[in-house]
Design an enzyme around this catalytic site. Structure first.
Site: not given
Ligand code: XUL
Ligand code: CO
Length: 449
Positions: A109, A112, A240, A276, A279, A304, A315, A317, A347
């Site tokens: 991003h 980032d 996404e 993802e 998700h 992802d 989430d 992750d 991700d």
């Protein structure tokens, strides 16, 4: 196959060498057991099939903070008080990590890599300085950019969304970030550009003009597409899907919702989906389900790779380590002819309790081996004639006769009724679900990969 290892003046992972394939017999936690980049499966090397990417945000920015407490990891690459020095050291650490792990791709991003300035123009300058640096690092190492994106959800200005914000000034501000992030992606040779609709949705249906917001969203995407295309971006734009979190409801709910939206707004020629895992499960689906819906629509763009926890409704992750997930996912990817310009982006974030330097390597190695095993096993499952028969053999009644006439649109409702009246109660045909599941289990257990 192996990338030139980058270390700046300081090595941030001094005790870790380039990660190598040692095979299934190895118990070295810092070696691949299955991922062997040059190994050929189904006509392509593992590296070509899997196209792994490491993400910048979870791996080099996040420190493990959660709503109940601060981070637990201190990043040695963090430089206090000098934003450019901080960005440079973070990038040095990132490229050292990417190249030691030997992944071909990375993702970012805007915020980032860079930091926001006091004005749009200053933020653009900050990002450009980081892009210049990343370009040098890519050149020196052979690393490539899978995708870039803009973070339109963390800054408080986006509390009511970006492209779907009721305030036009916020929408325009978001557009300025997207323009700069598309420019950065083009300059770094990015193969895709991602839109995750962070806060594109609502918290309260009763105070939201959903119809107008969705129209704004489509217009915003159209203008971003036009800008990218007229400035030399030839890659794929990706949406996404995610059903909720942070918003109560997000417009890009799941694969099928996004597919309908893209088609309705005639964006499906330029946009595909970045699916993802976590998700999809938040939407009440499996990872493989959302992949299959995207693939059936010829809109599977990228992945992802992560996983949620079935006991948590958010989430999490986590790094992907569930073999069923990776086998089911790779079955869809292989059947669909591969990921094209997409890839498998981790991700995923380390658990807050994982605080050793080597944990970041161990987590990625596990994820890469999971998908490499998924690839090998999926290929074997698909190559078994029983798999084909169990899925496609169920539809043979549509291959000829009245079934075929129905598919071709030649039977109206009255004709269907008359056929039923003549044929009577249909014969039962078993779906054989357990046999299908047993075949996959047998290939997982036979393993040897
Ligand atoms: C958030 C998420 C993002 C996107 C990129 O749930 O997945 O990291 O992948 O903005
Ligand atoms: Co994501």
């Amino acid at each position: 196959m192996s990338r030139t290892v980058f270390t700046g003046d300081t090595s941030y992972f001094p005790n870790i060498d380039q990660i190598k394939f040692e095979g299934p017999g190895s118990d070295n936690p810092l070696a691949f057991k299955t991922y062997d980049p040059g190994r050929v499966v189904a006509g392509k090397t593992m590296e070509e099939h899997l196209r792994f990417a490491v993400c910048y945000w979870h791996s080099f920015c996040a420190t493990g903070a959660d709503p109940f407490g601060p981070g637990t990891r201190v990043h040695p690459w963090e430089v206090q008080g000098d934003a450019m020095a901080n960005a440079t050291e973070k990038m040095n650490a990132a490229f050292e990590f990417f190249t030691k792990l030997n992944v071909p791709y990375w993702c970012f991003h805007d915020v980032d890599m860079a930091w926001e300035g006091d004005s749009v123009a200053q933020s653009e300058k900050n990002l450009q300085a980081c892009v210049d640096l990343a370009k040098e690092r890519q050149k020196a190492t052979g690393m490539k950019l899978l995708w870039g994106t803009a973070n339109l959800f963390s800054n408080p200005r986006y509390m009511n969304g970006a492209a779907t914000n009721p305030n036009f000034d916020v929408l325009a501000f978001g557009a300025s970030q997207v323009k700069a992030a598309i420019d950065a992606t083009i300059e770094l040779g990015g193969e895709n550009y991602v839109f995750w609709g962070g806060r594109e949705g609502y918290a309260c249906l009763q105070n939201t003009d959903t119809k107008r917001e969705l129209e704004h969203f489509a217009m915003f995407l159209e203008k971003a597409r036009d800008y990218g295309r007229s400035n030399g971006f030839t890659g794929t734009f990706l949406i996404e899907p995610k059903p909720m979190e942070p918003m109560k409801h997000q417009y890009d709910f799941d694969s099928q919702t996004v597919i309908g939206f893209l088609r309705h707004h005639k964006l499906d020629g330029d946009f595909k989906l970045n699916i993802e895992a976590n998700h999809a499960t938040l939407a009440g689906h499996t990872f493989a389900h959302d992949l299959r819906m995207a693939s059936d629509a010829s809109l599977l763009g990228s992945i992802d790779a992560n996983r949620g926890d079935p006991q948590n409704g958010w989430d999490t992750d986590q790094f992907p380590s569930d073999l069923y997930d990776s086998v089911h996912a790779m079955m869809v990817v292989l059947e669909g002819g591969g990921l094209g310009s997409g890839g498998l982006n981790f991700d995923a974030k380390l658990r807050r309790e994982s605080t050793d330097t080597d944990d970041l390597f161990i987590a990625h190695i596990g994820g890469m081996d999971s998908f490499a095993r998924g690839l090998v096993i999926a290929d074997r499952v698909l190559a078994d004639p029983r798999t084909h028969e169990l899925r496609f053999g169920r539809y043979t009644s549509f291959d000829s006769g009245d079934g075929k006439r129905f598919e071709e649109g030649d039977l109206d409702l009255q004709a269907l009724r008359d056929i039923a009246a003549v044929n009577g109660e249909p014969q039962q045909i078993s779906g054989k679900q357990e046999l299908m599941e047993n075949i996959i289990n047998d290939f997982i257990v036979k393993g040897d990969c």
